[in-house]
Design a protein around this motif. Structure first.
Motif, PDB file in Angstrom:
ATOM      1  N   PHE A 127       0.842  -1.192   0.000  1.00  0.00           N
ATOM      2  CA  PHE A 127       0.000   0.000   0.000  1.00  0.00           C
ATOM      3  C   PHE A 127       0.878   1.243   0.000  1.00  0.00           C
ATOM      4  O   PHE A 127       2.072   1.187   0.293  1.00  0.00           O
ATOM      5  CB  PHE A 127      -0.981   0.032   1.187  1.00  0.00           C
ATOM      6  CG  PHE A 127      -0.349   0.087   2.540  1.00  0.00           C
ATOM      7  CD1 PHE A 127       0.099   1.283   3.080  1.00  0.00           C
ATOM      8  CD2 PHE A 127      -0.209  -1.067   3.302  1.00  0.00           C
ATOM      9  CE1 PHE A 127       0.673   1.339   4.341  1.00  0.00           C
ATOM     10  CE2 PHE A 127       0.357  -1.024   4.568  1.00  0.00           C
ATOM     11  CZ  PHE A 127       0.800   0.181   5.084  1.00  0.00           C
ATOM     12  N   GLN A 128       0.242   2.364  -0.341  1.00  0.00           N
ATOM     13  CA  GLN A 128       0.898   3.660  -0.304  1.00  0.00           C
ATOM     14  C   GLN A 128      -0.058   4.651   0.310  1.00  0.00           C
ATOM     15  O   GLN A 128      -1.270   4.599   0.077  1.00  0.00           O
ATOM     16  CB  GLN A 128       1.292   4.111  -1.717  1.00  0.00           C
ATOM     17  CG  GLN A 128       2.067   5.405  -1.722  1.00  0.00           C
ATOM     18  CD  GLN A 128       2.751   5.679  -3.052  1.00  0.00           C
ATOM     19  OE1 GLN A 128       2.744   4.850  -3.952  1.00  0.00           O
ATOM     20  NE2 GLN A 128       3.338   6.845  -3.171  1.00  0.00           N
ATOM     21  N   ASN A 129       0.474   5.551   1.134  1.00  0.00           N
ATOM     22  CA  ASN A 129      -0.310   6.616   1.743  1.00  0.00           C
ATOM     23  C   ASN A 129       0.528   7.881   1.645  1.00  0.00           C
ATOM     24  O   ASN A 129       1.417   8.112   2.466  1.00  0.00           O
ATOM     25  CB  ASN A 129      -0.658   6.274   3.194  1.00  0.00           C
ATOM     26  CG  ASN A 129      -1.586   7.300   3.817  1.00  0.00           C
ATOM     27  OD1 ASN A 129      -1.892   8.329   3.231  1.00  0.00           O
ATOM     28  ND2 ASN A 129      -2.041   7.018   5.028  1.00  0.00           N
ATOM     29  N   LYS A 147       5.298   4.424   1.638  1.00  0.00           N
ATOM     30  CA  LYS A 147       5.037   3.231   0.836  1.00  0.00           C
ATOM     31  C   LYS A 147       5.496   2.008   1.620  1.00  0.00           C
ATOM     32  O   LYS A 147       6.570   2.029   2.244  1.00  0.00           O
ATOM     33  CB  LYS A 147       5.803   3.320  -0.491  1.00  0.00           C
ATOM     34  CG  LYS A 147       5.561   2.151  -1.418  1.00  0.00           C
ATOM     35  CD  LYS A 147       6.014   2.458  -2.840  1.00  0.00           C
ATOM     36  CE  LYS A 147       7.397   1.933  -3.086  1.00  0.00           C
ATOM     37  NZ  LYS A 147       7.803   2.009  -4.491  1.00  0.00           N
ATOM     38  N   VAL A 148       4.680   0.961   1.618  1.00  0.00           N
ATOM     39  CA  VAL A 148       5.021  -0.302   2.255  1.00  0.00           C
ATOM     40  C   VAL A 148       4.948  -1.384   1.195  1.00  0.00           C
ATOM     41  O   VAL A 148       3.953  -1.502   0.479  1.00  0.00           O
ATOM     42  CB  VAL A 148       4.068  -0.613   3.435  1.00  0.00           C
ATOM     43  CG1 VAL A 148       4.320  -1.999   4.001  1.00  0.00           C
ATOM     44  CG2 VAL A 148       4.215   0.444   4.527  1.00  0.00           C
ATOM     45  N   ARG A 149       6.038  -2.149   1.092  1.00  0.00           N
ATOM     46  CA  ARG A 149       6.119  -3.219   0.094  1.00  0.00           C
ATOM     47  C   ARG A 149       6.736  -4.453   0.729  1.00  0.00           C
ATOM     48  O   ARG A 149       7.351  -4.379   1.788  1.00  0.00           O
ATOM     49  CB  ARG A 149       6.947  -2.768  -1.099  1.00  0.00           C
ATOM     50  CG  ARG A 149       8.381  -2.435  -0.733  1.00  0.00           C
ATOM     51  CD  ARG A 149       9.294  -2.384  -1.942  1.00  0.00           C
ATOM     52  NE  ARG A 149      10.621  -1.932  -1.606  1.00  0.00           N
ATOM     53  CZ  ARG A 149      11.570  -2.687  -1.063  1.00  0.00           C
ATOM     54  NH1 ARG A 149      11.320  -3.957  -0.771  1.00  0.00           N
ATOM     55  NH2 ARG A 149      12.764  -2.205  -0.791  1.00  0.00           N
ATOM     56  N   LYS A 150       6.539  -5.587   0.073  1.00  0.00           N
ATOM     57  CA  LYS A 150       7.107  -6.842   0.560  1.00  0.00           C
ATOM     58  C   LYS A 150       8.628  -6.738   0.598  1.00  0.00           C
ATOM     59  O   LYS A 150       9.244  -6.080  -0.250  1.00  0.00           O
ATOM     60  CB  LYS A 150       6.703  -8.007  -0.345  1.00  0.00           C
ATOM     61  CG  LYS A 150       5.227  -8.302  -0.341  1.00  0.00           C
ATOM     62  CD  LYS A 150       4.843  -9.123   0.844  1.00  0.00           C
ATOM     63  CE  LYS A 150       3.385  -9.523   0.730  1.00  0.00           C
ATOM     64  NZ  LYS A 150       2.990 -10.517   1.659  1.00  0.00           N
ATOM     65  N   LEU A 151       9.224  -7.396   1.572  1.00  0.00           N
ATOM     66  CA  LEU A 151      10.670  -7.451   1.705  1.00  0.00           C
ATOM     67  C   LEU A 151      11.277  -8.130   0.482  1.00  0.00           C
ATOM     68  O   LEU A 151      10.750  -9.127  -0.008  1.00  0.00           O
ATOM     69  CB  LEU A 151      11.008  -8.252   2.971  1.00  0.00           C
ATOM     70  CG  LEU A 151      12.286  -7.938   3.712  1.00  0.00           C
ATOM     71  CD1 LEU A 151      12.370  -6.482   4.098  1.00  0.00           C
ATOM     72  CD2 LEU A 151      12.379  -8.816   4.953  1.00  0.00           C
TER      73      LEU A 151
END
Length: 176
Positions: A3-5, A9-13
């Motif tokens: 997701f992004q806010n 941004k948060v992504r899989k390792l």
């Protein structure tokens, strides 16, 4: 990308992230509240804990303004943990996180990260509750979580071995 806010941004390792995890998890400032300064991670330990384990933990890299700054993980609570915490059948997720780049501390990014992860878990994973168990002495983190509408549920005496001492923790929850 998970997701992004805005600028977060948060992504899989990814495999290439292990170098930053090693840097962060060997920094005493980070380890003071995450894992312990007596347990600095080396490259092999990062590989074993974050890449070789076959668990159901969503392990993610946190980016802000395009810079990799931290780590967050989420997981569905198993029945034993739910029972230990006093829950029954609800869909409950736990999260753990840290900002590894200390220049990004005290800038509101942790609050943005936690609230964004709660939004993701409640909307995408249909979580009824999101829980954490910070050490009682981690006042800065607890203030952040309370800003994200987490409430203290109960004290967990001597829950976590940290730097040779069993520390009390709070069970805190977000309930939608």
């Amino acid at each position: 990308m998970l997701f992004q806010n805005g600028r977060l941004k948060v992504r899989k390792l990814e495999d290439k992230d292990k170098y930053l995890l090693t840097k962060w998890l060997s920094d005493p400032r980070v380890l003071e509240f995450y894992e312990g300064r007596d347990k600095p991670f080396d490259f092999d330990m990062v590989q074993k804990v974050f890449y070789a384990s076959e668990d159901d933990v969503g392990k993610c890299m946190v980016e802000f303004n395009g810079e990799k700054i931290g780590y967050i993980q989420f997981y569905k609570l198993d029945n034993k943990t739910k029972e230990d915490y006093g829950y029954v059948t609800e869909n409950i997720y736990g999260i753990d996180q840290f900002i590894g780049e200390v220049d990004y501390w005290n800038r509101g990014i942790g609050t943005l990260l936690v609230s964004s992860m709660v939004d993701f878990l409640t909307s995408e994973k249909n979580a009824d509750r999101v829980v954490m168990d910070p050490q009682v002495r981690n006042i800065r983190a607890i203030r952040c979580y309370e800003k994200c509408c987490f409430k203290k549920v109960k004290l967990l005496p001597k829950k976590e071995l940290h730097e040779g001492v069993y520390e009390d923790c709070w069970l805190i929850e977000y309930h939608r």
